[in-house]
Write a protein that holds these residues in place. Structure first.
Motif, short mmCIF file in Angstrom:
data_model
loop_
_atom_site.label_atom_id
_atom_site.label_comp_id
_atom_site.label_asym_id
_atom_site.label_seq_id
_atom_site.Cartn_x
_atom_site.Cartn_y
_atom_site.Cartn_z
N LEU A 45 -19.99 -18.85 -6.01
CA LEU A 45 -19.95 -17.79 -7.04
C LEU A 45 -20.48 -18.29 -8.38
CD1 LEU A 45 -16.49 -16.19 -6.16
CD2 LEU A 45 -18.76 -15.26 -5.67
N ARG A 46 -20.28 -19.56 -8.67
CA ARG A 46 -20.71 -20.10 -9.97
C ARG A 46 -22.21 -20.38 -10.03
NH1 ARG A 46 -17.84 -23.66 -14.09
NH2 ARG A 46 -19.58 -24.58 -15.23
N TRP A 47 -22.75 -20.91 -8.94
CA TRP A 47 -24.13 -21.41 -9.00
C TRP A 47 -25.18 -20.50 -8.35
CZ3 TRP A 47 -24.71 -25.02 -12.43
CH2 TRP A 47 -23.64 -25.87 -12.72
N PHE A 48 -24.75 -19.53 -7.56
CA PHE A 48 -25.77 -18.74 -6.84
C PHE A 48 -25.81 -17.26 -7.22
CE2 PHE A 48 -25.03 -22.45 -4.15
CZ PHE A 48 -26.33 -22.89 -3.97
N ASP A 49 -24.88 -16.80 -8.05
CA ASP A 49 -24.83 -15.40 -8.46
C ASP A 49 -25.10 -14.48 -7.25
OD1 ASP A 49 -24.48 -13.28 -10.12
OD2 ASP A 49 -26.57 -13.22 -10.78
N PRO A 50 -24.25 -14.54 -6.22
CA PRO A 50 -24.51 -13.80 -4.99
C PRO A 50 -24.26 -12.30 -5.15
CG PRO A 50 -22.36 -14.82 -4.89
CD PRO A 50 -22.95 -15.22 -6.20
N PRO A 51 -24.80 -11.49 -4.21
CA PRO A 51 -24.53 -10.04 -4.25
C PRO A 51 -23.04 -9.78 -4.00
CG PRO A 51 -25.67 -10.64 -2.23
CD PRO A 51 -25.66 -11.86 -3.10
N LEU A 52 -22.64 -8.52 -4.26
CA LEU A 52 -21.22 -8.15 -4.18
C LEU A 52 -20.61 -8.46 -2.81
CD1 LEU A 52 -18.74 -6.82 -5.54
CD2 LEU A 52 -19.55 -4.63 -4.64
N TRP A 53 -21.35 -8.15 -1.74
CA TRP A 53 -20.77 -8.34 -0.40
C TRP A 53 -20.48 -9.81 -0.11
CZ3 TRP A 53 -22.91 -11.25 3.50
CH2 TRP A 53 -24.26 -11.58 3.39
#
Lengths: 142, 70
Positions: free
Chosen positions: A42-50
């Protein structure tokens, strides 16, 4: 006293206590790994909501294992020990509910600061109070 | 509820742990029952009676307050 709080399998049949400790250690290790991996992603990849939702679920799976371990432990106890567990859980639920409601009112009516991610702390708070409550409940029956 | 567990156990030279083993419960449970701080369920009371070879009434009795209320 702290050792008694931490050793919540105290007094249980040795086989039940051993299984409980083993399952809790495994679940705790998985929890630490899941939270670390989730936080990193969550900190380094800025993933999509899912993906963020999947990460939250991954951190919850070991908590489910902890609850399963506790229910199996509870099933292995005798009736008196189950009474102690039930009373301790009731005290923990009452203390945490009263504490959170109190702070909620202070926040709403008196402008106390909003605690970020406060809901995350409900489960750990219950575990801590439950641990201490067990010591006092056991002492009452001595 | 009062009980004669401690006396019956002493007559047989059993420790709390011995009785706990026979009843398949923890030593803490035996201690809590003996001191009158925990009243056993009916199935456990029957088991205790069977272990001592007595009836439930010969081991357990209502305390004075309960008897006075009757």
């Amino acid at each position: 006293m702290l050792s008694k709080v931490l050793d919540c399998a105290d007094g249980a049949p040795p086989k039940v206590a051993k299984r409980y400790r083993g399952e809790m250690i495994l679940a705790s290790a998985l929890y630490v790994i899941a939270v670390a991996v989730s936080a990193f992603v969550l900190r380094w990849f800025d993933p999509p909501l899912w993906v963020a939702v999947a990460m939250a679920a991954a951190a919850l799976a070991p908590v489910g294992l902890m609850l399963r371990a506790y229910l199996r432990y509870l099933a292995g106890l005798d009736e008196f020990q189950r009474r102690v567990q039930m009373e301790s859980l009731l005290i923990a639920a009452a203390v945490v509910a009263f504490g959170s409601l109190t702070y909620g009112f202070l926040q709403a009516f008196a402008g106390f600061p909003v605690i970020e991610d406060a809901l995350i702390w409900v489960f750990p708070a219950m575990c801590v109070v439950w641990g201490f409550a067990q010591v006092f409940v056991r002492r009452r029956y001595r | 509820m009062k009980n004669r567990l401690k006396v019956l156990r002493a007559e047989r030279n059993w420790s709390q742990a011995d009785l706990a083993d026979r009843l398949d419960v923890s030593r803490q449970s035996v201690n809590a029952i003996e001191t009158g701080k925990y009243d056993p369920s009916l199935p456990l009371a029957f088991k205790i009676a069977a272990v001592f070879g007595l009836s439930i009434e010969q081991i357990f009795s209502a305390d004075e307050a309960a008897q006075a209320a009757e």
